[in-house]
Write an enzyme that holds these catalytic residues in place. Structure first.
Site, mmCIF file in Angstrom:
data_model
loop_
_atom_site.group_PDB
_atom_site.id
_atom_site.type_symbol
_atom_site.label_atom_id
_atom_site.label_comp_id
_atom_site.label_asym_id
_atom_site.label_seq_id
_atom_site.Cartn_x
_atom_site.Cartn_y
_atom_site.Cartn_z
ATOM 1 N N GLY A 13 0.816 -1.225 0.000
ATOM 2 C CA GLY A 13 0.000 0.000 0.000
ATOM 3 C C GLY A 13 0.845 1.268 0.000
ATOM 4 O O GLY A 13 2.062 1.250 0.216
ATOM 5 N N ASP A 179 -1.790 8.212 15.796
ATOM 6 C CA ASP A 179 -2.222 9.522 15.335
ATOM 7 C C ASP A 179 -0.915 10.207 14.963
ATOM 8 O O ASP A 179 -0.138 10.568 15.855
ATOM 9 C CB ASP A 179 -2.936 10.289 16.460
ATOM 10 C CG ASP A 179 -3.447 11.631 15.971
ATOM 11 O OD1 ASP A 179 -2.677 12.341 15.295
ATOM 12 O OD2 ASP A 179 -4.601 11.981 16.258
ATOM 13 N N HIS A 180 -0.647 10.337 13.675
ATOM 14 C CA HIS A 180 0.721 10.734 13.307
ATOM 15 C C HIS A 180 1.069 12.150 13.790
ATOM 16 O O HIS A 180 2.234 12.506 13.888
ATOM 17 C CB HIS A 180 0.996 10.544 11.810
ATOM 18 C CG HIS A 180 0.454 11.623 10.921
ATOM 19 N ND1 HIS A 180 -0.864 11.679 10.537
ATOM 20 C CD2 HIS A 180 1.049 12.685 10.343
ATOM 21 C CE1 HIS A 180 -1.043 12.731 9.762
ATOM 22 N NE2 HIS A 180 0.105 13.367 9.625
ATOM 23 N N HIS A 242 -6.511 14.465 15.044
ATOM 24 C CA HIS A 242 -5.347 15.360 15.118
ATOM 25 C C HIS A 242 -5.625 16.648 15.897
ATOM 26 O O HIS A 242 -4.838 17.062 16.744
ATOM 27 C CB HIS A 242 -4.863 15.747 13.719
ATOM 28 C CG HIS A 242 -4.619 14.583 12.805
ATOM 29 N ND1 HIS A 242 -4.106 13.393 13.244
ATOM 30 C CD2 HIS A 242 -4.816 14.432 11.469
ATOM 31 C CE1 HIS A 242 -3.997 12.559 12.206
ATOM 32 N NE2 HIS A 242 -4.425 13.165 11.132
HETATM 33 C C1 BG6 Z 1 -4.163 12.737 7.487
HETATM 34 C C2 BG6 Z 1 -5.447 13.071 6.793
HETATM 35 O O1 BG6 Z 1 -4.433 12.069 8.692
HETATM 36 O O2 BG6 Z 1 -3.462 13.935 7.764
HETATM 37 C C3 BG6 Z 1 -5.180 13.832 5.513
HETATM 38 O O3 BG6 Z 1 -6.144 11.857 6.489
HETATM 39 C C4 BG6 Z 1 -4.338 15.042 5.795
HETATM 40 O O4 BG6 Z 1 -6.375 14.212 4.867
HETATM 41 C C5 BG6 Z 1 -3.103 14.665 6.614
HETATM 42 O O5 BG6 Z 1 -3.947 15.602 4.551
HETATM 43 C C6 BG6 Z 1 -2.353 15.905 7.044
HETATM 44 O O6 BG6 Z 1 -1.161 15.513 7.615
HETATM 45 P P1 BG6 Z 1 0.105 16.462 7.617
HETATM 46 O O7 BG6 Z 1 1.137 15.688 8.378
HETATM 47 O O8 BG6 Z 1 0.471 16.694 6.180
HETATM 48 O O9 BG6 Z 1 -0.314 17.728 8.274
#
Ligand code: BG6
Length: 479
Positions: A13, A179-180, A242
């Site tokens: 993926g 949750d990144h 987030h």
């Molecule tokens: C993801 C969302 O979790 O976070 C996306 O699904 C979004 O839609 C992204 O674009 C944003 O992440 P970052 O790290 O680019 O701010």
């Protein structure tokens, strides 16, 4: 560090290629992986080991922070990778996977520690965790952990159902919900920034803070993800996870943290204290096309492929939150996030109250602002008032720190390293997820009933004017 097998579902993926392999490789290059480990890619495509390894190498060329020039090291890493073609809906396939994992463990002295990473559609969580359970793949004499990507549910009910499914195979302390945003260096730094600096620690409350503004603006549109986004919108995609995590990470007040669970416990308390938000305090909007002299420069949301022409999906949400604790009583937390905005920017702005005894130029004084920059660059800015040497007038000046010159690891590197070590601090506990859905649920219903109306903003702007009015109604403006 314990030896381990890293079993990755969704191995071919997009997320695996863009984030997971590069993060594993970077950790390897920084000697942050155990001495003995094996990465077992699991996917539907039929690939042999060599083909799989070469897709991983391609992803490292494109996305890795570390250079892949060191051939010996790159080869040593790639040799740890193997691939098993599995139909996750087929129980029999899991027996083969189990036999393969056991073979690797024996051959490489990996012990019996297993991480399962579910980088797949949530629709497959049920069948995968059930089959891990049934096949005995989850019966280990060592430890086992599961890493799960968002979205964790579609609403409160489905999130609860999903959680009980996952709990059939893993206990809460074995579940690592990603949750990144919690892996972003500046977010990981927040707690230290506030608690290791007495100057900030002492002012981190409603005594001196007027309001907090959290922005996560994006320039990208919905891209190729419309089938997902149509059912999610900004509220589920960004706010439920987030944005609420950023609110809690800003509001948490910790001095010396004693145990890994403390930060999460504090966040759970805060999440519990967020008051239900009234419909007037939530703005939802959707981007429209940008045209110049009748020519479409940027498509509107409903022009995107896979989006219904009458779609009412929100691509922008702003809201006011109130945390009902003695520390934060009376301090509004404003959040806003959206797609197709003017610039990509994630930041937390803390606006301080007016000074009590400003001298002659009081009305000209700008508020003190502490800005924590999360994206595109990490940094901190403090806005102060100063006297211009020639005119003697007050002028705002900025004290700035930027970490842009430093090479910082990616969010996924921090998070994977933590999961491998068994540190869940920066992963979301079920209680946080559930409370977040509880807070969101009435808003989802108000979207559906149109109690919260849908507004529009042109692509490339700062969002709908209603979001500005929301702050104006509290006597503030977005910074
Ligand atoms: C993801 C969302 O979790 O976070 C996306 O699904 C979004 O839609 C992204 O674009 C944003 O992440 P970052 O790290 O680019 O701010």
């Amino acid at each position: 560090m314990d030896p381990m097998s890293f079993i990755l579902f969704g191995a071919t993926g997009d997320l695996a290629k863009r984030k997971i392999y590069p993060a594993l490789f970077n950790l390897y290059m920084d000697n942050k992986l155990p001495e003995a480990f094996s990465v077992i890619g699991v996917g539907r495509e039929s690939l042999n080991k060599k083909e799989f390894q070469s897709t991983v190498i391609d992803s490292l060329y494109e996305f890795s922070r570390h250079s892949t020039d060191d051939k010996a090291k790159k080869l040593a890493f790639v040799q740890k990778l193997s691939y098993v073609n599995v139909d996750v809906t087929d129980e029999e396939s899991f027996n083969e996977l189990k036999a393969f994992v056991e073979g690797q463990e024996e051959g490489a002295g990996l012990g019996n520690n297993r991480i399962f990473y579910l980088s797949v559609s949530p629709a497959l969580f049920d069948v995968i965790t059930t089959n891990i359970n049934k096949s005995g793949l989850g019966d280990t004499s060592g430890w086992k952990r599961v890493i799960i990507e968002k979205p964790f549910g579609h609403d409160l009910k489905s999130a609860r159902a999903l959680n009980s499914t996952v709990l059939r195979a893993f206990s809460e302390d074995e579940i690592y919900r990603i949750d990144h945003y919690l892996g972003k260096p500046m977010v990981q730094n927040l707690e230290t920034l506030i608690s290791a600096n007495p100057v900030l620690q002492s002012i981190w409350s409603n005594q001196l803070i007027a309001n907090v503004q959290i922005t996560a603006n994006e320039t990208v549109g919905v891209g190729t993800r419309s089938s997902y986004y149509e059912h999610s919108g900004a509220i589920r995609d960004m706010v439920q996870n987030h944005m609420l995590q950023l609110v809690m990470m800003t509001a948490v007040r910790m001095s010396e943290r004693q145990s890994v669970s403390e930060l999460r416990d504090e966040k759970i308390k805060l999440m519990n204290a967020i008051e239900p938000t009234s419909p007037e305090d939530v703005i939802r909007a959707q981007y429209t096309r940008l045209t110049i002299q009748d020519e479409t420069i940027v498509s509107g949301y409903t022009d995107e492929s896979g989006v219904r022409s009458d779609s009412t999906t929100d691509t922008f949400v702003a809201a006011r939150l109130q945390i009902n604790t003695p520390t934060w009583q009376g301090v509004p937390f404003f959040i806003r996030t959206g797609k197709r905005l003017r610039s990509k920017e994630t930041k937390i702005v803390v606006e301080f109250k007016d000074s009590l005894n400003l001298s002659q130029n009081a009305s000209d004084a700008a508020p003190n602002l502490l800005v924590i920059h999360i994206n595109p660059n990490d940094g901190v800015t403090l806005q102060l008032n100063s006297k211009h040497p020639l005119t003697g007038e007050l002028e705002p000046i900025k004290v700035e720190f930027s970490a842009s010159h430093r090479e910082t690891p990616e969010a996924y590197e921090f998070l994977l390293a933590d999961a491998i070590k068994g540190d869940p601090t920066f992963f979301t506990h079920w209680d946080e997820v559930e409370l977040a859905w509880q807070w969101i649920q009435p808003i989802l219903e108000q979207f559906d009933s149109n109690t919260i109306p849908l507004h529009y903003y042109q692509a490339g702007t700062n969002g709908p004017e209603e979001a500005d009015k929301l702050l104006e109604s509290y006597g503030y403006k977005w910074w």
